[in-house]
Motif scaffolding. Structure first.
Motif, PDB file in Angstrom:
ATOM      1  N   MET A 106       0.887  -1.202   0.114  1.00 48.54           N
ATOM      2  CA  MET A 106       0.156  -0.008   0.003  1.00 48.54           C
ATOM      3  C   MET A 106       0.788   1.145  -0.029  1.00 48.54           C
ATOM      4  O   MET A 106       1.696   1.237   0.801  1.00 48.54           O
ATOM      5  N   GLN A 107       0.497   2.412  -0.731  1.00 46.78           N
ATOM      6  CA  GLN A 107       1.267   3.306  -1.073  1.00 46.78           C
ATOM      7  C   GLN A 107       1.013   4.202   0.225  1.00 46.78           C
ATOM      8  O   GLN A 107      -0.030   4.454   0.676  1.00 46.78           O
ATOM      9  N   ALA A 108       1.966   4.928   0.995  1.00 45.64           N
ATOM     10  CA  ALA A 108       1.886   5.775   1.790  1.00 45.64           C
ATOM     11  C   ALA A 108       1.176   6.894   1.431  1.00 45.64           C
ATOM     12  O   ALA A 108       1.562   7.330   0.314  1.00 45.64           O
ATOM     13  N   THR A 109       0.593   7.552   2.386  1.00 45.31           N
ATOM     14  CA  THR A 109      -0.060   8.967   1.972  1.00 45.31           C
ATOM     15  C   THR A 109       0.894  10.242   1.709  1.00 45.31           C
ATOM     16  O   THR A 109       0.700  10.777   0.464  1.00 45.31           O
ATOM     17  N   HIS A 110       1.969  10.193   2.270  1.00 46.04           N
ATOM     18  CA  HIS A 110       3.000  11.206   1.924  1.00 46.04           C
ATOM     19  C   HIS A 110       3.608  10.862   0.219  1.00 46.04           C
ATOM     20  O   HIS A 110       3.848  11.774  -0.398  1.00 46.04           O
ATOM     21  N   ASP A 111       3.412   9.613  -0.146  1.00 44.60           N
ATOM     22  CA  ASP A 111       3.994   9.370  -1.428  1.00 44.60           C
ATOM     23  C   ASP A 111       3.001   9.966  -2.366  1.00 44.60           C
ATOM     24  O   ASP A 111       3.235  10.099  -3.655  1.00 44.60           O
ATOM     25  N   LEU A 112       1.757   9.993  -1.986  1.00 47.95           N
ATOM     26  CA  LEU A 112       0.741  10.571  -3.111  1.00 47.95           C
ATOM     27  C   LEU A 112       0.865  12.006  -3.408  1.00 47.95           C
ATOM     28  O   LEU A 112       0.321  12.268  -4.434  1.00 47.95           O
ATOM     29  N   VAL A 113       1.509  12.704  -2.637  1.00 45.64           N
ATOM     30  CA  VAL A 113       1.696  14.165  -2.922  1.00 45.64           C
ATOM     31  C   VAL A 113       2.362  14.128  -3.924  1.00 45.64           C
ATOM     32  O   VAL A 113       2.366  15.123  -4.813  1.00 45.64           O
ATOM     33  N   ALA A 114       3.433  13.298  -4.510  1.00 45.07           N
ATOM     34  CA  ALA A 114       4.190  13.122  -5.691  1.00 45.07           C
ATOM     35  C   ALA A 114       3.497  12.880  -6.834  1.00 45.07           C
ATOM     36  O   ALA A 114       3.738  13.239  -8.044  1.00 45.07           O
ATOM     37  N   ASP A 115       2.442  12.254  -6.519  1.00 47.64           N
ATOM     38  CA  ASP A 115       1.534  11.880  -7.794  1.00 47.64           C
ATOM     39  C   ASP A 115       0.726  13.072  -8.488  1.00 47.64           C
ATOM     40  O   ASP A 115       0.229  13.863  -7.695  1.00 47.64           O
ATOM     41  N   THR A 116       1.037  13.284  -9.830  1.00 47.68           N
ATOM     42  CA  THR A 116       0.307  14.515 -10.391  1.00 47.68           C
ATOM     43  C   THR A 116      -0.386  13.953 -11.591  1.00 47.68           C
ATOM     44  O   THR A 116       0.065  12.978 -12.242  1.00 47.68           O
ATOM     45  N   GLY A 117      -1.310  14.823 -12.171  1.00 48.09           N
ATOM     46  CA  GLY A 117      -1.834  14.683 -13.513  1.00 48.09           C
ATOM     47  C   GLY A 117      -2.247  13.096 -13.822  1.00 48.09           C
ATOM     48  O   GLY A 117      -2.934  12.528 -12.983  1.00 48.09           O
ATOM     49  N   ALA A 118      -1.839  12.799 -14.899  1.00 52.07           N
ATOM     50  CA  ALA A 118      -2.144  11.501 -15.536  1.00 52.07           C
ATOM     51  C   ALA A 118      -1.886  10.051 -14.589  1.00 52.07           C
ATOM     52  O   ALA A 118      -2.427   9.279 -14.428  1.00 52.07           O
ATOM     53  N   ALA A 119      -0.639  10.490 -14.018  1.00 57.97           N
ATOM     54  CA  ALA A 119      -0.080   9.175 -12.934  1.00 57.97           C
ATOM     55  C   ALA A 119      -1.071   9.099 -11.707  1.00 57.97           C
ATOM     56  O   ALA A 119      -1.450   8.034 -11.454  1.00 57.97           O
ATOM     57  N   LEU A 120      -1.681  10.380 -11.319  1.00 53.16           N
ATOM     58  CA  LEU A 120      -2.821  10.230 -10.087  1.00 53.16           C
ATOM     59  C   LEU A 120      -4.012   9.689 -10.667  1.00 53.16           C
ATOM     60  O   LEU A 120      -4.485   8.808 -10.131  1.00 53.16           O
ATOM     61  N   GLN A 121      -4.381   9.975 -11.870  1.00 52.15           N
ATOM     62  CA  GLN A 121      -5.699   9.522 -12.466  1.00 52.15           C
ATOM     63  C   GLN A 121      -5.488   7.944 -12.710  1.00 52.15           C
ATOM     64  O   GLN A 121      -6.431   7.266 -12.191  1.00 52.15           O
ATOM     65  N   ARG A 122      -4.429   7.294 -12.827  1.00 52.37           N
ATOM     66  CA  ARG A 122      -4.412   6.131 -13.267  1.00 52.37           C
ATOM     67  C   ARG A 122      -4.297   5.380 -11.984  1.00 52.37           C
ATOM     68  O   ARG A 122      -4.925   4.295 -11.587  1.00 52.37           O
ATOM     69  N   ASN A 123      -3.510   5.815 -10.804  1.00 52.66           N
ATOM     70  CA  ASN A 123      -3.664   5.380  -9.628  1.00 52.66           C
ATOM     71  C   ASN A 123      -5.161   5.243  -8.933  1.00 52.66           C
ATOM     72  O   ASN A 123      -5.210   4.303  -8.382  1.00 52.66           O
ATOM     73  N   VAL A 124      -5.883   6.282  -9.230  1.00 51.25           N
ATOM     74  CA  VAL A 124      -7.039   6.384  -8.376  1.00 51.25           C
ATOM     75  C   VAL A 124      -7.891   5.309  -9.066  1.00 51.25           C
ATOM     76  O   VAL A 124      -8.530   4.815  -8.586  1.00 51.25           O
ATOM     77  N   ILE A 125      -7.988   5.325 -10.461  1.00 50.97           N
ATOM     78  CA  ILE A 125      -8.679   4.439 -11.512  1.00 50.97           C
ATOM     79  C   ILE A 125      -8.264   2.734 -11.123  1.00 50.97           C
ATOM     80  O   ILE A 125      -9.267   2.175 -10.680  1.00 50.97           O
ATOM     81  N   GLY A 126      -6.989   2.448 -10.652  1.00 54.70           N
ATOM     82  CA  GLY A 126      -6.625   1.452 -10.359  1.00 54.70           C
ATOM     83  C   GLY A 126      -7.216   0.908  -8.954  1.00 54.70           C
ATOM     84  O   GLY A 126      -7.421  -0.286  -8.879  1.00 54.70           O
ATOM     85  N   GLU A 127      -7.130   1.912  -7.859  1.00 48.22           N
ATOM     86  CA  GLU A 127      -7.844   1.580  -6.741  1.00 48.22           C
ATOM     87  C   GLU A 127      -9.360   1.474  -6.782  1.00 48.22           C
ATOM     88  O   GLU A 127     -10.001   0.596  -6.111  1.00 48.22           O
ATOM     89  N   ILE A 128     -10.005   2.051  -7.620  1.00 48.84           N
ATOM     90  CA  ILE A 128     -11.218   1.831  -7.785  1.00 48.84           C
ATOM     91  C   ILE A 128     -11.708   0.277  -8.329  1.00 48.84           C
ATOM     92  O   ILE A 128     -12.663  -0.242  -7.876  1.00 48.84           O
ATOM     93  N   PHE A 129     -10.915   0.211  -9.402  1.00 53.80           N
ATOM     94  CA  PHE A 129     -11.060  -1.297  -9.844  1.00 53.80           C
ATOM     95  C   PHE A 129     -10.916  -2.283  -8.834  1.00 53.80           C
ATOM     96  O   PHE A 129     -11.704  -3.214  -8.864  1.00 53.80           O
ATOM     97  N   ARG A 130      -9.817  -2.138  -8.077  1.00 53.79           N
ATOM     98  CA  ARG A 130      -9.567  -3.041  -6.994  1.00 53.79           C
ATOM     99  C   ARG A 130     -10.898  -2.945  -5.784  1.00 53.79           C
ATOM    100  O   ARG A 130     -11.346  -4.150  -5.611  1.00 53.79           O
ATOM    101  N   LEU A 131     -11.341  -2.071  -5.654  1.00 51.55           N
ATOM    102  CA  LEU A 131     -12.335  -2.023  -4.695  1.00 51.55           C
ATOM    103  C   LEU A 131     -13.489  -2.570  -5.301  1.00 51.55           C
ATOM    104  O   LEU A 131     -14.547  -3.051  -4.499  1.00 51.55           O
ATOM    105  N   LEU A 132     -13.957  -2.447  -6.620  1.00 48.03           N
ATOM    106  CA  LEU A 132     -15.035  -2.777  -7.090  1.00 48.03           C
ATOM    107  C   LEU A 132     -15.062  -4.165  -7.900  1.00 48.03           C
ATOM    108  O   LEU A 132     -16.045  -4.921  -8.088  1.00 48.03           O
ATOM    109  N   ALA A 133     -13.866  -4.842  -7.851  1.00 43.03           N
ATOM    110  CA  ALA A 133     -13.624  -5.938  -8.405  1.00 43.03           C
ATOM    111  C   ALA A 133     -14.447  -7.204  -7.725  1.00 43.03           C
ATOM    112  O   ALA A 133     -15.335  -7.979  -8.637  1.00 43.03           O
ATOM    113  N   PRO A 134     -14.874  -7.378  -6.438  1.00 47.57           N
ATOM    114  CA  PRO A 134     -15.707  -8.128  -5.908  1.00 47.57           C
ATOM    115  C   PRO A 134     -17.240  -8.167  -6.486  1.00 47.57           C
ATOM    116  O   PRO A 134     -17.869  -8.923  -6.127  1.00 47.57           O
ATOM    117  N   TYR A 135     -17.359  -7.129  -6.979  1.00 44.18           N
ATOM    118  CA  TYR A 135     -18.975  -6.423  -7.319  1.00 44.18           C
ATOM    119  C   TYR A 135     -18.915  -6.594  -8.907  1.00 44.18           C
ATOM    120  O   TYR A 135     -19.983  -5.961  -9.413  1.00 44.18           O
TER     121      TYR A 135
END
Length: 94
Positions: free
Chosen positions: A1-30
């Motif tokens: 799991m990525q630490a919150t302070h590491d998320l500060v470095a995420d910008t733009g497209a990288a953050l968008q990909r990170n967020v979508i990946g996390e949403i996919f992970r959370l919704l996979a069981p559904y």
């Protein structure tokens, strides 16, 4: 799991990909059998989640990405892409 302070470095497209990946992970069981979850998936009809589960997913994402999505914004979210965009916008506004 990525630490919150590491998320500060995420910008733009990288953050968008990170967020979508996390949403996919959370919704996979559904996931509906035989139907892929994509950024264009309508969360309420393209998955088997109920409204309470959707709120739980949003709260988990808020914690994960250290944001708060206002209720008036979350009420207008239909797709995974819109949810990801709401998180990215909230992070940018910090």
């Amino acid at each position: 799991m990525q630490a919150t302070h590491d998320l500060v470095a995420d910008t733009g497209a990288a953050l968008q990909r990170n967020v979508i990946g996390e949403i996919f992970r959370l919704l996979a069981p559904y996931q509906v059998a035989g139907k892929a979850i994509t950024p264009q998936t309508v969360i309420s009809t393209g998955t088997t989640v109920d409204s309470l589960t959707i709120m739980d997913v949003i709260m988990e994402l808020e914690d994960r990405f250290d944001v708060t999505i206002p209720m008036n914004v979350s009420a207008g979210i239909d797709t995974i892409d819109q949810l990801a965009e709401a998180i990215v916008v909230q992070r940018a506004g910090r």
